[in-house]
Design a protein around this motif. Structure first.
Motif, PDB file in Angstrom:
ATOM      1  N   ALA A  54     -46.202 -18.072  59.197  1.00 37.90           N
ATOM      2  CA  ALA A  54     -44.864 -18.073  59.992  1.00 37.90           C
ATOM      3  C   ALA A  54     -45.295 -18.525  61.229  1.00 37.90           C
ATOM      4  CB  ALA A  54     -44.600 -16.455  60.156  1.00 37.90           C
ATOM      5  N   VAL A  55     -44.366 -19.770  61.617  1.00 40.49           N
ATOM      6  CA  VAL A  55     -44.388 -19.961  63.104  1.00 40.49           C
ATOM      7  C   VAL A  55     -43.734 -19.472  64.133  1.00 40.49           C
ATOM      8  CG1 VAL A  55     -43.871 -22.254  64.399  1.00 40.49           C
ATOM      9  CG2 VAL A  55     -44.456 -22.473  62.038  1.00 40.49           C
ATOM     10  N   GLU A  56     -44.364 -18.698  64.753  1.00 41.90           N
ATOM     11  CA  GLU A  56     -44.055 -17.674  65.889  1.00 41.90           C
ATOM     12  C   GLU A  56     -43.757 -18.348  67.085  1.00 41.90           C
ATOM     13  OE1 GLU A  56     -43.430 -14.977  64.775  1.00 41.90           O
ATOM     14  OE2 GLU A  56     -44.647 -14.457  62.991  1.00 41.90           O
ATOM     15  N   LYS A  57     -44.343 -19.412  67.488  1.00 41.18           N
ATOM     16  CA  LYS A  57     -44.173 -20.089  68.825  1.00 41.18           C
ATOM     17  C   LYS A  57     -42.838 -20.856  68.691  1.00 41.18           C
ATOM     18  CE  LYS A  57     -46.590 -22.963  72.337  1.00 41.18           C
ATOM     19  NZ  LYS A  57     -47.927 -23.396  72.479  1.00 41.18           N
ATOM     20  N   GLU A  58     -42.323 -20.982  69.872  1.00 46.35           N
ATOM     21  CA  GLU A  58     -40.985 -22.027  70.006  1.00 46.35           C
ATOM     22  C   GLU A  58     -41.651 -23.285  70.604  1.00 46.35           C
ATOM     23  OE1 GLU A  58     -37.458 -20.433  72.010  1.00 46.35           O
ATOM     24  OE2 GLU A  58     -37.595 -18.715  70.733  1.00 46.35           O
ATOM     25  N   TYR A  59     -41.113 -24.172  69.675  1.00 46.24           N
ATOM     26  CA  TYR A  59     -41.566 -25.866  70.201  1.00 46.24           C
ATOM     27  C   TYR A  59     -40.525 -26.530  70.506  1.00 46.24           C
ATOM     28  CZ  TYR A  59     -46.299 -24.291  68.101  1.00 46.24           C
ATOM     29  OH  TYR A  59     -47.426 -23.893  67.857  1.00 46.24           O
ATOM     30  N   MET A  60     -40.600 -27.233  71.524  1.00 47.49           N
ATOM     31  CA  MET A  60     -39.444 -28.187  71.973  1.00 47.49           C
ATOM     32  C   MET A  60     -39.909 -29.682  71.928  1.00 47.49           C
ATOM     33  SD  MET A  60     -37.147 -26.003  72.387  1.00 47.49           S
ATOM     34  CE  MET A  60     -36.009 -27.061  73.293  1.00 47.49           C
ATOM     35  N   PHE A  61     -38.914 -30.323  71.761  1.00 45.38           N
ATOM     36  CA  PHE A  61     -39.271 -31.964  71.599  1.00 45.38           C
ATOM     37  C   PHE A  61     -38.036 -32.549  72.449  1.00 45.38           C
ATOM     38  CE2 PHE A  61     -40.916 -29.918  67.803  1.00 45.38           C
ATOM     39  CZ  PHE A  61     -42.136 -30.657  67.578  1.00 45.38           C
ATOM     40  N   GLU A  62     -38.312 -33.963  72.690  1.00 46.44           N
ATOM     41  CA  GLU A  62     -37.362 -34.516  73.162  1.00 46.44           C
ATOM     42  C   GLU A  62     -36.886 -35.501  72.194  1.00 46.44           C
ATOM     43  OE1 GLU A  62     -34.762 -35.552  76.412  1.00 46.44           O
ATOM     44  OE2 GLU A  62     -36.582 -34.118  76.626  1.00 46.44           O
ATOM     45  N   GLY A  63     -35.316 -35.563  72.031  1.00 49.67           N
ATOM     46  CA  GLY A  63     -34.704 -36.467  71.089  1.00 49.67           C
ATOM     47  C   GLY A  63     -33.848 -37.437  71.756  1.00 49.67           C
ATOM     48  N   PRO A  64     -33.212 -38.319  71.101  1.00 47.89           N
ATOM     49  CA  PRO A  64     -32.237 -39.395  71.662  1.00 47.89           C
ATOM     50  C   PRO A  64     -31.154 -38.817  72.644  1.00 47.89           C
ATOM     51  CG  PRO A  64     -32.762 -40.007  69.550  1.00 47.89           C
ATOM     52  CD  PRO A  64     -33.190 -38.356  69.656  1.00 47.89           C
ATOM     53  N   THR A  65     -30.793 -37.688  72.274  1.00 47.64           N
ATOM     54  CA  THR A  65     -29.726 -37.005  73.169  1.00 47.64           C
ATOM     55  C   THR A  65     -30.209 -35.898  74.106  1.00 47.64           C
ATOM     56  OG1 THR A  65     -29.107 -35.283  71.386  1.00 47.64           O
ATOM     57  CG2 THR A  65     -28.030 -37.687  71.453  1.00 47.64           C
ATOM     58  N   GLY A  66     -31.537 -35.698  74.152  1.00 50.33           N
ATOM     59  CA  GLY A  66     -31.970 -34.515  75.030  1.00 50.33           C
ATOM     60  C   GLY A  66     -33.061 -33.692  74.135  1.00 50.33           C
ATOM     61  N   LYS A  67     -33.234 -32.529  74.968  1.00 55.34           N
ATOM     62  CA  LYS A  67     -34.090 -31.596  74.279  1.00 55.34           C
ATOM     63  C   LYS A  67     -33.687 -30.922  72.969  1.00 55.34           C
ATOM     64  CE  LYS A  67     -36.647 -30.316  78.670  1.00 55.34           C
ATOM     65  NZ  LYS A  67     -37.885 -31.107  78.016  1.00 55.34           N
TER      66      LYS A  67
END
Length: 253
Positions: A54-67
Motif C-alpha cells: 500500500a502507498v500510504e504517503k501522498e506524492y505530488m508532481f508538477e505537470g504541464p498544467t500544474g501540480k
C-alpha cells in the motif's frame, strides 16, 4: 585494409553449412528458445501473484498544467508504470539532453495507445522543470507524459540514484498499491507493449495467460487495433475477428 574487413578476418566465425544442416541447427536452438519463452511467461505469471504494498504517503508532481498527485498520473486507468528518467542539472547531457541510457530507452517506447487500451498508463518522471522537459520532448519527438518530481518519491521508490520502472495499481478513487519494480539490466528489455504489460498485475489480459481467478482476460489478437482507431468502436471489428479465427498462424506456445 578496410577496418571492417580487418575485424572480420580476426573473428572466429561459426562454420558454413548446407541449408539442411542450417535448418537442423535452427530447430535445435528453437527448442531452447521456446524454453526461454515459457520461462518468461512463468515469470510474468509470478509477478501477477506478487503481494502488493500500500502507498500510504501522498506524492505530488508538477505537470504541464500544474501540480498533480500520484493518483492523477494514472489518467483514470487502473494501472500505472512510472519510469524515473535522469534529466536534471548534474546529469551528463544537461541541459540539451537527458541521460544517454534513459534517452535510448525513451526512443524504444512503443505507441502508447496499445498500452492505454489495456488499462495501463506509462509515464516518465524527472527532477527537471516542466519547461525543460517540454523542450526535450519536442526536440526528441517523445510523446509519453513526463512529470517533475517535487518530493521524496524517487528516494522512497528506489530511483533516487538509478533509473527504474515502478508499477502501481489503483483500486477505486484513492487506494494505490505498488505491485512491482524493474531496474538495472531489466530496464534494457523495456519498450515494447508486451514487455510493459508483462510487468503489470493484470498482464496482457489474454485468455492463454496463467492469471489468478477473476482477472480480466480476452481472446488473443482480437483486441489488437490500429493505434488511431481504438476509440472507434467498443467491440472488435467483425472483419478482423474473421481474420483471426481463420488464420493458420497460432500462438504456438
Amino acid at each position: 585494409m578496410d577496418k571492417n574487413k580487418e575485424t572480420q578476418m580476426k573473428m572466429k566465425t561459426p562454420p558454413v553449412v548446407s541449408p539442411e544442416q542450417w535448418e537442423t541447427a535452427r530447430q535445435q536452438l528453437l527448442v531452447k528458445e521456446k524454453e526461454l519463452t515459457h520461462t518468461r511467461d512463468a515469470m510474468a505469471a509470478a509477478r501477477r501473484r506478487m503481494p502488493w504494498m500500500a502507498v500510504e504517503k501522498e506524492y505530488m508532481f508538477e505537470g504541464p498544467t500544474g501540480k498533480v498527485s500520484l493518483l492523477d498520473l494514472f489518467e483514470g486507468r487502473p494501472q500505472l508504470i512510472l519510469y524515473r528518467a535522469f534529466f536534471e542539472p548534474g546529469v551528463f547531457g544537461w541541459p540539451d539532453h537527458a541521460c544517454r541510457g534513459c534517452s535510448l530507452g525513451a526512443d524504444q517506447v512503443a505507441h502508447l495507445s496499445h498500452l492505454n487500451t489495456r488499462d495501463t498508463t506509462l509515464a516518465y518522471a524527472s527532477r527537471a522543470p516542466q519547461a525543460d522537459i517540454g523542450r526535450l520532448k519536442a526536440r526528441m519527438g517523445w510523446e509519453m507524459p513526463w512529470y517533475t518530481i517535487t518530493d521524496s518519491f524517487d528516494k522512497d521508490f528506489g530511483v533516487d540514484e538509478w533509473h527504474g520502472h515502478n508499477v502501481f495499481f489503483r483500486d477505486g478513487d484513492n487506494r494505490i498499491f505498488r505491485t512491482y519494480f524493474i531496474n538495472n539490466r531489466g530496464d534494457e528489455a523495456m519498450g515494447s507493449t508486451w514487455s510493459y504489460l508483462d510487468m503489470t498485475p493484470l498482464g496482457r489480459q489474454e485468455a492463454w495467460e496463467d492469471s489468478p481467478e477473476g482477472y480480466p482476460q480476452t481472446p488473443p489478437y482480437k483486441w489488437w487495433n490500429w493505434h488511431d482507431e481504438y476509440g472507434a468502436s467498443a467491440s472488435p471489428d467483425p472483419r478482423w475477428v474473421k481474420v483471426v479465427e481463420s488464420a493458420s498462424v497460432t500462438l504456438n506456445l
